[in-house]
Design a protein around this motif. Sequence first.
Motif, PDB file in Angstrom:
ATOM      1  N   UNK A 110       0.789  -1.139   0.036  1.00  0.00           N
ATOM      2  CA  UNK A 110      -0.103   0.157   0.023  1.00  0.00           C
ATOM      3  C   UNK A 110       0.889   1.191  -0.197  1.00  0.00           C
ATOM      4  N   UNK A 111       2.112   1.257   0.447  1.00  0.00           N
ATOM      5  CA  UNK A 111       2.896   2.431   0.566  1.00  0.00           C
ATOM      6  C   UNK A 111       3.950   2.499  -0.701  1.00  0.00           C
ATOM      7  N   UNK A 112       3.413   1.859  -1.673  1.00  0.00           N
ATOM      8  CA  UNK A 112       4.717   1.727  -2.721  1.00  0.00           C
ATOM      9  C   UNK A 112       5.117   3.184  -3.344  1.00  0.00           C
ATOM     10  N   UNK A 113       6.410   3.099  -3.199  1.00  0.00           N
ATOM     11  CA  UNK A 113       7.004   4.418  -3.739  1.00  0.00           C
ATOM     12  C   UNK A 113       6.582   4.973  -4.978  1.00  0.00           C
ATOM     13  N   UNK A 114       6.258   4.059  -5.843  1.00  0.00           N
ATOM     14  CA  UNK A 114       6.126   4.545  -7.442  1.00  0.00           C
ATOM     15  C   UNK A 114       4.740   5.404  -7.072  1.00  0.00           C
ATOM     16  N   UNK A 115       3.882   5.271  -6.444  1.00  0.00           N
ATOM     17  CA  UNK A 115       2.750   6.032  -6.323  1.00  0.00           C
ATOM     18  C   UNK A 115       2.699   7.133  -5.303  1.00  0.00           C
ATOM     19  N   UNK A 116       3.588   7.139  -4.398  1.00  0.00           N
ATOM     20  CA  UNK A 116       3.645   8.125  -3.443  1.00  0.00           C
ATOM     21  C   UNK A 116       4.811   9.052  -3.152  1.00  0.00           C
ATOM     22  N   UNK A 117       5.961   8.925  -3.959  1.00  0.00           N
ATOM     23  CA  UNK A 117       7.072   9.447  -3.905  1.00  0.00           C
ATOM     24  C   UNK A 117       7.011  10.901  -4.836  1.00  0.00           C
ATOM     25  N   UNK A 118       6.135  10.711  -5.883  1.00  0.00           N
ATOM     26  CA  UNK A 118       6.399  11.939  -6.879  1.00  0.00           C
ATOM     27  C   UNK A 118       5.847  13.195  -6.158  1.00  0.00           C
ATOM     28  N   UNK A 119       4.749  13.195  -5.299  1.00  0.00           N
ATOM     29  CA  UNK A 119       4.280  14.319  -4.432  1.00  0.00           C
ATOM     30  C   UNK A 119       5.531  15.162  -3.810  1.00  0.00           C
ATOM     31  N   UNK A 120       6.407  14.051  -3.226  1.00  0.00           N
ATOM     32  CA  UNK A 120       7.601  14.822  -2.367  1.00  0.00           C
ATOM     33  C   UNK A 120       8.568  15.409  -3.396  1.00  0.00           C
ATOM     34  N   UNK A 121       8.801  14.725  -4.468  1.00  0.00           N
ATOM     35  CA  UNK A 121       9.769  15.123  -5.470  1.00  0.00           C
ATOM     36  C   UNK A 121       9.441  16.523  -6.091  1.00  0.00           C
ATOM     37  N   UNK A 122       8.056  16.681  -6.063  1.00  0.00           N
ATOM     38  CA  UNK A 122       7.423  18.085  -6.677  1.00  0.00           C
ATOM     39  C   UNK A 122       7.411  18.999  -5.700  1.00  0.00           C
ATOM     40  N   UNK A 123       7.372  18.784  -4.194  1.00  0.00           N
ATOM     41  CA  UNK A 123       7.309  19.643  -3.327  1.00  0.00           C
ATOM     42  C   UNK A 123       8.460  20.044  -2.450  1.00  0.00           C
ATOM     43  N   UNK A 124       9.546  19.480  -2.890  1.00  0.00           N
ATOM     44  CA  UNK A 124      10.704  19.663  -1.979  1.00  0.00           C
ATOM     45  C   UNK A 124      12.121  19.729  -2.864  1.00  0.00           C
ATOM     46  N   UNK A 125      12.889  20.388  -2.238  1.00  0.00           N
ATOM     47  CA  UNK A 125      14.118  20.776  -3.100  1.00  0.00           C
ATOM     48  C   UNK A 125      15.409  19.499  -2.495  1.00  0.00           C
ATOM     49  N   UNK A 126      15.139  19.244  -1.601  1.00  0.00           N
ATOM     50  CA  UNK A 126      16.162  18.186  -0.972  1.00  0.00           C
ATOM     51  C   UNK A 126      15.297  17.077  -0.037  1.00  0.00           C
ATOM     52  N   UNK A 127      15.789  15.578  -0.349  1.00  0.00           N
ATOM     53  CA  UNK A 127      14.907  14.713   0.205  1.00  0.00           C
ATOM     54  C   UNK A 127      16.079  13.687   0.730  1.00  0.00           C
ATOM     55  N   UNK A 128      15.827  13.177   1.879  1.00  0.00           N
ATOM     56  CA  UNK A 128      16.726  12.023   2.088  1.00  0.00           C
ATOM     57  C   UNK A 128      15.864  10.776   2.193  1.00  0.00           C
ATOM     58  N   UNK A 129      16.404   9.614   1.548  1.00  0.00           N
ATOM     59  CA  UNK A 129      15.798   8.286   1.593  1.00  0.00           C
ATOM     60  C   UNK A 129      16.926   7.503   2.370  1.00  0.00           C
ATOM     61  N   UNK A 174      15.157   3.585 -10.765  1.00  0.00           N
ATOM     62  CA  UNK A 174      13.866   3.986 -11.043  1.00  0.00           C
ATOM     63  C   UNK A 174      13.360   5.494 -10.342  1.00  0.00           C
ATOM     64  N   UNK A 175      13.813   5.654  -9.165  1.00  0.00           N
ATOM     65  CA  UNK A 175      13.698   6.871  -8.524  1.00  0.00           C
ATOM     66  C   UNK A 175      14.312   8.083  -9.475  1.00  0.00           C
ATOM     67  N   UNK A 176      15.370   7.975  -9.756  1.00  0.00           N
ATOM     68  CA  UNK A 176      16.207   8.843 -10.564  1.00  0.00           C
ATOM     69  C   UNK A 176      15.287   9.137 -11.853  1.00  0.00           C
ATOM     70  N   UNK A 177      14.858   8.287 -12.557  1.00  0.00           N
ATOM     71  CA  UNK A 177      13.804   8.245 -13.689  1.00  0.00           C
ATOM     72  C   UNK A 177      12.774   8.964 -13.237  1.00  0.00           C
TER      73      UNK A 177
END
Length: 250
Positions: free
Chosen positions: A167-186, A203-206
């Motif tokens: 349910x918490x698959x990054x493919x569906x959930x990460x895009x929001x954070x990529x668009x709304x932040x300049x720096x993210x730590x995974x 895949x995240x790089x893509x």
Amino acid sequence: MTDYILVIHGMNKGKQNEVLHHFLEQLVSRNVRDYHIAFLESKNQSLEQVLDTRIQQGTKSFNIIPLLLFPAKHYLEDIPMILKLYENKYPHIKYKIAEPLGTHKLMTTLVKQKILFKVKSHPKIQHIILMAHGSERYRHPDIALWQLTQDCVVFEIPISMMTLYGDYNYRFNLLHYLKNNTDILIVPIFFYDGFLVNKAKHHIAQMNDGCNIHYTAAINFDPLLSTMITERIKQLEVFESVSNSTQLVR
């Protein structure tokens, strides 16, 4: 005599199991005696093969230490099923299974250390994401990851959890954070920076379009794991002592 079997996932192909075996020996040989390493996937060192060898040599009692982070299919199904089959085949044997390592209190310490190291060197990080394997069938790993995430809310930086599956698959959930932040730590909550971690990074790089993404290293057989394994073993020994005492009282 009780044998300790350290069970890790492993792979049927390549030399990864040899590397894992080497790391594990370095990690536990000083603190654990009479231990054996088994893989869930292996052509010549599977859990079944190790059990066969030890039973033929007279071992009747086994403490199983799953080197798994969270309780999912391998912990809840695969290992118990194998042990049940052996119990039916050899009624004289006894076994106990330790809890996964990811729910140990020191896992929180380890993850916090990794986050702190990165935050110090990258003070502009705006969001932290703990990323684990996840499961499409079980809720247990999500609950355990949620608890770990909550325990790491100490950096005054928003923190979330994501997974490769479920349910918490990054493919569906990460895009929001990529668009709304300049720096993210995974933070990859995996034993080592192997195939799955590298595949996710690719895949995240893509998916990314301008956000600065930082990664901590995976656990990579951190020395703290040795303490976690030792304490899981002690927990089984305490359980055995209490059970024996109860039987004597009766």
